[in-house]
Write an enzyme that holds these catalytic residues in place. Sequence first.
Site, PDB file in Angstrom:
ATOM      1  N   HIS A  35       2.452   3.327  -8.821  1.00 14.43           N
ATOM      2  CA  HIS A  35       2.028   2.020  -9.300  1.00 14.43           C
ATOM      3  C   HIS A  35       3.406   1.490 -10.286  1.00 14.43           C
ATOM      4  CE1 HIS A  35      -1.716   2.269  -7.344  1.00 14.43           C
ATOM      5  NE2 HIS A  35      -2.310   3.071  -8.563  1.00 14.43           N
TER       6      HIS A  35
ATOM      7  N   ARG B  63      -4.684  -2.289   8.889  1.00 10.56           N
ATOM      8  CA  ARG B  63      -6.067  -3.024   8.682  1.00 10.56           C
ATOM      9  C   ARG B  63      -5.642  -3.930   7.641  1.00 10.56           C
ATOM     10  NH1 ARG B  63      -7.623   2.422   6.985  1.00 10.56           N
ATOM     11  NH2 ARG B  63      -7.089   2.522   4.717  1.00 10.56           N
ATOM     12  N   LEU B  64      -6.573  -5.099   7.415  1.00 10.72           N
ATOM     13  CA  LEU B  64      -6.354  -6.146   6.510  1.00 10.72           C
ATOM     14  C   LEU B  64      -7.015  -5.840   5.241  1.00 10.72           C
ATOM     15  CD1 LEU B  64      -6.587  -9.165   9.014  1.00 10.72           C
ATOM     16  CD2 LEU B  64      -4.574  -8.332   7.930  1.00 10.72           C
ATOM     17  N   SER B  65      -7.881  -4.968   5.200  1.00 10.29           N
ATOM     18  CA  SER B  65      -8.685  -4.779   3.867  1.00 10.29           C
ATOM     19  C   SER B  65      -9.058  -6.001   3.148  1.00 10.29           C
ATOM     20  CB  SER B  65      -7.701  -3.836   2.939  1.00 10.29           C
ATOM     21  OG  SER B  65      -7.329  -2.623   3.605  1.00 10.29           O
TER      22      SER B  65
ATOM     23  N   SER C 108      -7.696  -5.428  -5.285  1.00 13.33           N
ATOM     24  CA  SER C 108      -8.656  -6.071  -4.485  1.00 13.33           C
ATOM     25  C   SER C 108      -9.923  -5.980  -5.222  1.00 13.33           C
ATOM     26  CB  SER C 108      -8.722  -5.285  -3.148  1.00 13.33           C
ATOM     27  OG  SER C 108      -9.346  -4.024  -3.342  1.00 13.33           O
ATOM     28  N   THR C 109     -11.065  -6.908  -4.584  1.00 11.01           N
ATOM     29  CA  THR C 109     -12.304  -6.759  -5.248  1.00 11.01           C
ATOM     30  C   THR C 109     -12.887  -5.330  -5.068  1.00 11.01           C
ATOM     31  OG1 THR C 109     -12.923  -7.733  -3.093  1.00 11.01           O
ATOM     32  CG2 THR C 109     -12.802  -9.191  -5.166  1.00 11.01           C
TER      33      THR C 109
ATOM     34  N   ARG D  98      -0.767   9.424  -9.772  1.00  7.78           N
ATOM     35  CA  ARG D  98      -0.811   8.205  -8.826  1.00  7.78           C
ATOM     36  C   ARG D  98      -0.286   6.989  -9.737  1.00  7.78           C
ATOM     37  NH1 ARG D  98      -3.877   7.462  -4.587  1.00  7.78           N
ATOM     38  NH2 ARG D  98      -4.493   5.411  -5.308  1.00  7.78           N
TER      39      ARG D  98
ATOM     40  N   ASP E  36       0.798  -1.320  -0.132  1.00  2.00           N
ATOM     41  CA  ASP E  36       0.015   0.059  -0.096  1.00  2.00           C
ATOM     42  C   ASP E  36       0.866   1.316  -0.006  1.00  2.00           C
ATOM     43  OD1 ASP E  36      -2.365   1.420   0.031  1.00  2.00           O
ATOM     44  OD2 ASP E  36      -2.924   1.227   1.922  1.00  2.00           O
TER      45      ASP E  36
ATOM     46  N   LEU F 172      10.828 -20.265  -4.987  1.00  2.00           N
ATOM     47  CA  LEU F 172       9.752 -19.481  -4.399  1.00  2.00           C
ATOM     48  C   LEU F 172       8.426 -19.621  -5.531  1.00  2.00           C
ATOM     49  CD1 LEU F 172       9.098 -17.158  -2.443  1.00  2.00           C
ATOM     50  CD2 LEU F 172       9.352 -15.693  -4.719  1.00  2.00           C
TER      51      LEU F 172
ATOM     52  N   TRP G  62       2.741   8.038  -2.144  1.00  2.00           N
ATOM     53  CA  TRP G  62       4.472   8.165  -2.670  1.00  2.00           C
ATOM     54  C   TRP G  62       4.340   9.158  -3.893  1.00  2.00           C
ATOM     55  CZ3 TRP G  62       7.061   7.301  -7.259  1.00  2.00           C
ATOM     56  CH2 TRP G  62       8.515   7.385  -6.927  1.00  2.00           C
TER      57      TRP G  62
ATOM     58  N   ASN H  33       1.398   3.603  -2.781  1.00  4.19           N
ATOM     59  CA  ASN H  33       1.781   3.948  -4.087  1.00  4.19           C
ATOM     60  C   ASN H  33       1.313   5.469  -4.454  1.00  4.19           C
ATOM     61  OD1 ASN H  33       2.576   1.292  -4.505  1.00  4.19           O
ATOM     62  ND2 ASN H  33       1.332   0.782  -6.057  1.00  4.19           N
TER      63      ASN H  33
HETATM   64  C1  LIG Z   1       2.622  -6.827  -9.741  1.00  2.00           C
HETATM   65  C2  LIG Z   1       2.410  -5.379 -10.010  1.00  2.00           C
HETATM   66  C3  LIG Z   1       2.734  -5.056 -11.377  1.00  2.00           C
HETATM   67  C4  LIG Z   1       1.849  -4.440  -9.087  1.00  2.00           C
HETATM   68  C5  LIG Z   1       1.858  -2.999  -9.698  1.00  2.00           C
HETATM   69  C6  LIG Z   1       2.272  -2.261  -8.746  1.00  2.00           C
HETATM   70  C7  LIG Z   1       1.409  -2.432  -7.528  1.00  2.00           C
HETATM   71  C8  LIG Z   1       2.245  -2.550  -6.053  1.00  2.00           C
HETATM   72  C9  LIG Z   1       0.066  -2.514  -7.528  1.00  2.00           C
HETATM   73  C10 LIG Z   1      -0.855  -2.520  -6.255  1.00  2.00           C
HETATM   74  C11 LIG Z   1      -2.018  -1.734  -6.511  1.00  2.00           C
HETATM   75  C12 LIG Z   1      -2.453  -0.988  -5.451  1.00  2.00           C
HETATM   76  C13 LIG Z   1      -3.879  -0.797  -5.281  1.00  2.00           C
HETATM   77  C14 LIG Z   1      -1.818  -0.558  -4.505  1.00  2.00           C
HETATM   78  C15 LIG Z   1      -1.935   0.313  -3.115  1.00  2.00           C
HETATM   79  O1  LIG Z   1      -1.446   1.644  -3.074  1.00  2.00           O
HETATM   80  P1  LIG Z   1      -2.563   2.765  -3.393  1.00  2.00           P
HETATM   81  O2  LIG Z   1      -2.939   2.920  -4.732  1.00  2.00           O
HETATM   82  O3  LIG Z   1      -3.850   2.192  -2.475  1.00  2.00           O
HETATM   83  O4  LIG Z   1      -1.864   3.972  -2.528  1.00  2.00           O
HETATM   84  P2  LIG Z   1      -2.792   5.104  -1.611  1.00  2.00           P
HETATM   85  O5  LIG Z   1      -3.122   4.313  -0.510  1.00  2.00           O
HETATM   86  O6  LIG Z   1      -1.366   5.983  -1.166  1.00  2.00           O
HETATM   87  O7  LIG Z   1      -3.688   5.682  -2.160  1.00  2.00           O
HETATM   88  C1  LIG Z   2      -2.882  -3.209  -1.608  1.00  2.00           C
HETATM   89  C2  LIG Z   2      -4.176  -3.566  -2.247  1.00  2.00           C
HETATM   90  C3  LIG Z   2      -4.180  -4.057  -3.500  1.00  2.00           C
HETATM   91  C4  LIG Z   2      -5.288  -3.253  -1.739  1.00  2.00           C
HETATM   92  C5  LIG Z   2      -5.337  -2.779  -0.514  1.00  2.00           C
HETATM   93  O1  LIG Z   2      -4.963  -1.529  -0.312  1.00  2.00           O
HETATM   94  P1  LIG Z   2      -6.303  -0.376  -0.480  1.00  2.00           P
HETATM   95  O2  LIG Z   2      -5.509   1.121  -0.654  1.00  2.00           O
HETATM   96  O3  LIG Z   2      -7.229  -0.695  -1.549  1.00  2.00           O
HETATM   97  O4  LIG Z   2      -6.761  -0.579   1.074  1.00  2.00           O
HETATM   98  P2  LIG Z   2      -7.963   0.592   1.582  1.00  2.00           P
HETATM   99  O5  LIG Z   2      -6.847   1.639   2.247  1.00  2.00           O
HETATM  100  O6  LIG Z   2      -8.896   1.112   0.979  1.00  2.00           O
HETATM  101  O7  LIG Z   2      -8.204  -0.182   3.025  1.00  2.00           O
HETATM  102 MG   LIG Z   3      -4.192   2.485  -0.526  1.00  2.96          MG
END
Ligand SMILES: CC(C)=CCC/C(C)=C/CC/C(C)=C/COP(=O)(O)OP(=O)(O)O
Ligand SMILES: C=C(C)CCOP(=O)(O)OP(=O)(O)O
Ligand SMILES: [Mg+2]
Length: 234
Positions: A38, A188-190, A66-67, A34, A21, A132, A26, A23
Amino acid sequence: MSLNNMNDDKSFPSHIAIIMDGNGRWAKQRGLKRTAGHEEGAKVVREITKFCAKIGIKYLTLYAFSTENWARPKLEVEYLMRLLEKHLKNELEVFLENNIRFKAIGDLSKFSKSLQNTIKNTENMTSSCTGLTQVLALNYGSKDEIIRAIKKLNEQNLEITEENLESCLDTAGMSPVDLLIRTSGEVRLSNYLLWQNAYAEMFFTKTYWPDFNIEELEKILDDYKNRERRFGGI
Ligand SMILES: CC(C)=CCC/C(C)=C/CC/C(C)=C/COP(=O)(O)OP(=O)(O)O
Ligand SMILES: C=C(C)CCOP(=O)(O)OP(=O)(O)O
Ligand SMILES: [Mg+2]
């Protein structure tokens, strides 16, 4: 850290799960879109995966979509889908070079045919790798997984036992999570691996995922060594 007999060593996790979490934050901190977060996050996925393979971790399960993430702006969702497909195609070589098996969990039927094919192809091409297993959670939600598992139990007329339910989860055959890490400061586990995390040791760091690195993971593994896992015993 010794590389010997790590799989038998109780002070060393077999299964690490990560909620990657932060991205978006950051990127925002740097005045970027945003999506740049990613993109940078995908590079960290590679670095951490190679390191886990090197030190003998069995399963690395990464939350990538996530869903609930369909609720994001359409452009961000589309970007993530394209990034996933590009990433998987690029990673095939890395997986094969490092004896890494790839597996996806989640309801993949909601993805485009092209992305589904790339996922299946990556799974097939790496199916004989014995190091792995990198597990990507894609359109994954724990509640959805448990409901799908209960439907499978029903269809197969199986008795409702822990063992049978586990055999119908997307993670069937895998060991439970030993160490759960979430980056970005959220605690949290989300909706992530609720069943599989039943006795996981948890570690929450304020670091945003694109800034996460091997040094920080090594510190977390040192902390894990000192945890006393009692599993309800004394
Ligand atoms: C395997 C692969 C190619 C992965 C792509 C990169 C990656 C780590 C994707 C996860 C997507 C995601 C919802 C991240 C959470 O950060 P956020 O968008 O919720 O960030 P925020 O909480 O700061 O808004
Ligand atoms: C990392 C992934 C793919 C899902 C959890 O992060 P979210 O950013 O979607 O979770 P919440 O903060 O909304 O709980
Ligand atoms: Mg997030």
